[in-house]
Design a protein around this motif. Structure first.
Motif, PDB file in Angstrom:
ATOM      1  N   ASP A  31       5.665  10.886  31.829  1.00 46.92           N
ATOM      2  CA  ASP A  31       4.590  10.587  30.885  1.00 46.92           C
ATOM      3  C   ASP A  31       5.152  10.277  29.502  1.00 46.92           C
ATOM      4  O   ASP A  31       4.714   9.330  28.845  1.00 46.92           O
ATOM      5  CB  ASP A  31       3.605  11.754  30.813  1.00 46.92           C
ATOM      6  N   LEU A  33       8.127   9.084  28.746  1.00 46.25           N
ATOM      7  CA  LEU A  33       8.774   7.775  28.786  1.00 46.25           C
ATOM      8  C   LEU A  33       7.750   6.644  28.785  1.00 46.25           C
ATOM      9  O   LEU A  33       7.954   5.618  28.126  1.00 46.25           O
ATOM     10  CB  LEU A  33       9.693   7.677  30.009  1.00 46.25           C
ATOM     11  N   CYS A  34       6.658   6.835  29.480  1.00 46.27           N
ATOM     12  CA  CYS A  34       5.585   5.825  29.473  1.00 46.27           C
ATOM     13  C   CYS A  34       4.964   5.704  28.087  1.00 46.27           C
ATOM     14  O   CYS A  34       4.657   4.600  27.631  1.00 46.27           O
ATOM     15  CB  CYS A  34       4.519   6.164  30.502  1.00 46.27           C
ATOM     16  N   GLN A  35       4.774   6.832  27.401  1.00 44.84           N
ATOM     17  CA  GLN A  35       4.232   6.791  26.049  1.00 44.84           C
ATOM     18  C   GLN A  35       5.173   6.047  25.105  1.00 44.84           C
ATOM     19  O   GLN A  35       4.721   5.263  24.258  1.00 44.84           O
ATOM     20  CB  GLN A  35       4.006   8.210  25.518  1.00 44.84           C
ATOM     21  N   ILE A  36       6.466   6.272  25.231  1.00 48.32           N
ATOM     22  CA  ILE A  36       7.438   5.577  24.388  1.00 48.32           C
ATOM     23  C   ILE A  36       7.419   4.086  24.690  1.00 48.32           C
ATOM     24  O   ILE A  36       7.454   3.258  23.779  1.00 48.32           O
ATOM     25  CB  ILE A  36       8.845   6.175  24.595  1.00 48.32           C
ATOM     26  N   TYR A  37       7.333   3.741  25.962  1.00 50.88           N
ATOM     27  CA  TYR A  37       7.301   2.331  26.350  1.00 50.88           C
ATOM     28  C   TYR A  37       6.053   1.644  25.800  1.00 50.88           C
ATOM     29  O   TYR A  37       6.138   0.547  25.253  1.00 50.88           O
ATOM     30  CB  TYR A  37       7.368   2.223  27.870  1.00 50.88           C
ATOM     31  N   VAL A  38       4.912   2.286  25.924  1.00 53.98           N
ATOM     32  CA  VAL A  38       3.664   1.690  25.425  1.00 53.98           C
ATOM     33  C   VAL A  38       3.682   1.613  23.898  1.00 53.98           C
ATOM     34  O   VAL A  38       3.179   0.652  23.312  1.00 53.98           O
ATOM     35  CB  VAL A  38       2.440   2.487  25.935  1.00 53.98           C
ATOM     36  N   SER A  40       6.128   0.965  22.090  1.00 59.00           N
ATOM     37  CA  SER A  40       6.986  -0.144  21.663  1.00 59.00           C
ATOM     38  C   SER A  40       6.279  -1.491  21.766  1.00 59.00           C
ATOM     39  O   SER A  40       6.798  -2.493  21.277  1.00 59.00           O
ATOM     40  CB  SER A  40       8.273  -0.162  22.502  1.00 59.00           C
ATOM     41  N   TRP A  41       5.119  -1.533  22.399  1.00 62.67           N
ATOM     42  CA  TRP A  41       4.344  -2.765  22.500  1.00 62.67           C
ATOM     43  C   TRP A  41       3.681  -3.077  21.171  1.00 62.67           C
ATOM     44  O   TRP A  41       3.730  -2.308  20.221  1.00 62.67           O
ATOM     45  CB  TRP A  41       3.264  -2.659  23.567  1.00 62.67           C
ATOM     46  N   GLN A  50      -4.649   3.601  26.038  1.00 65.87           N
ATOM     47  CA  GLN A  50      -3.549   4.458  25.599  1.00 65.87           C
ATOM     48  C   GLN A  50      -3.873   5.945  25.684  1.00 65.87           C
ATOM     49  O   GLN A  50      -2.965   6.768  25.821  1.00 65.87           O
ATOM     50  CB  GLN A  50      -3.166   4.126  24.155  1.00 65.87           C
TER      51      GLN A  50
END
Length: 80
Positions: A31, A33-38, A40-41, A50
């Motif tokens: 979770d 890592l997904c938050q960090i990836y999102v 960065s968008w 989100q």
């Protein structure tokens, strides 16, 4: 120590609890890592999508861990 004392039920209970907590940590890292990836968008990504990562997933994970612990630690015929 529990194995030497032949308390196999307690040992199994602690092994299950350990597995549940490891799974929770693994899911929390995913979770994060997904938050960090999102994050960065582009900031125009809608908030309605989100909030799942920042609010819903951690709360659901807590609920699942709590339910698993209640199931693992439930009273049985060998409880004192």
């Amino acid at each position: 120590m529990l194995q030497q004392q032949k308390q196999h039920e307690k040992l199994l209970m602690y092994k299950r609890l350990y597995a549940v907590l490891l799974l929770a940590i693994f899911l929390a890292i995913i979770d994060l890592l997904c938050q960090i990836y999102v994050a960065s968008w582009d900031a125009s990504f809608p908030w309605k999508n989100q909030w799942w990562l920042s609010d819903a997933v951690p709360h659901l994970l807590f609920l699942l861990v709590l339910a698993a612990m209640m199931f693992i630690w439930r009273p049985n015929h060998q409880s004192k």
